[in-house]
Design an enzyme around this catalytic site. Structure first.
Site, PDB file in Angstrom:
ATOM      1  N   GLU A  53       0.823  -1.217   0.000  1.00 57.95           N
ATOM      2  CA  GLU A  53       0.000   0.000   0.000  1.00 57.95           C
ATOM      3  C   GLU A  53       0.854   1.262   0.000  1.00 57.95           C
ATOM      4  O   GLU A  53       0.551   2.210  -0.701  1.00 57.95           O
ATOM      5  CB  GLU A  53      -0.954   0.014   1.197  1.00 57.95           C
ATOM      6  CG  GLU A  53      -2.119  -0.943   1.079  1.00 57.95           C
ATOM      7  CD  GLU A  53      -3.174  -0.534   0.063  1.00 57.95           C
ATOM      8  OE1 GLU A  53      -3.037   0.512  -0.603  1.00 57.95           O
ATOM      9  OE2 GLU A  53      -4.154  -1.285  -0.078  1.00 57.95           O
ATOM     10  N   ASP A  71      -6.565   7.995  -0.463  1.00 56.52           N
ATOM     11  CA  ASP A  71      -6.040   7.015   0.481  1.00 56.52           C
ATOM     12  C   ASP A  71      -4.871   7.656   1.219  1.00 56.52           C
ATOM     13  O   ASP A  71      -4.042   8.317   0.593  1.00 56.52           O
ATOM     14  CB  ASP A  71      -5.557   5.761  -0.249  1.00 56.52           C
ATOM     15  CG  ASP A  71      -6.655   5.090  -1.050  1.00 56.52           C
ATOM     16  OD1 ASP A  71      -7.819   5.148  -0.623  1.00 56.52           O
ATOM     17  OD2 ASP A  71      -6.343   4.502  -2.101  1.00 56.52           O
TER      18      ASP A  71
END
Length: 148
Positions: A53, A71
């Site tokens: 991520e 995000d």
């Protein structure tokens, strides 16, 4: 005159970069903060998730034009559902925090919010990167030789 300007630019770049954890340092930190085995998710799976991520970077952000959400942080927690960035339409803020808290070098709030995310019915599958890179894989390499 050039030296103060150069120093200022250098300090700015350090501020923007944030903390990039070393692999074993992050593993120890996540264990200390109670993620190892939380909701049945191994520490190695959390480490794999964080690697894919954010590459262990606390300041990582990624804008999603389709949903107009972003995000944030080491776990890339989304502003549509989990935090408030003041600009995502119809944000839910289920973690009850500003998204900026997810970008701090102290990842305590990011871990607390990740625990909230994984407590939902989707569990760890809420993260696309986990499904793409960690699910059904040998993730032991992410904690190997870390003493955790």
């Amino acid at each position: 005159m050039k030296a103060p300007l150069l120093l200022g630019l250098l300090l700015l770049s350090v501020t923007v970069q944030g903390k990039v954890f070393e692999r074993c340092d992050l593993a120890r930190t996540l264990k200390r903060l109670g993620l190892a085995g939380f909701k049945g998710v191994s520490l190695a799976n959390w480490m794999c998730l964080a690697k894919w991520e954010s590459d262990y970077n606390t300041k990582a952000t990624n804008y999603n034009p389709g949903s107009r959400s972003t995000d944030y942080g080491i776990f890339q927690i989304n502003s549509r559902y989990w935090c408030n960035d003041g600009k995502t339409p119809r944000a839910v803020n289920s973690c009850h925090i500003p998204c900026s808290d997810l970008l701090k070098d102290d990842i305590t709030q990011a871990v607390a919010c990740a625990k909230r995310v994984v407590s939902d019915p989707n569990g760890i599958r809420a993260w696309v990167a986990w499904r793409a890179h960690c699910e059904n894989q040998d993730v032991s390499q992410y904690v190997r030789n870390c003493g955790v």
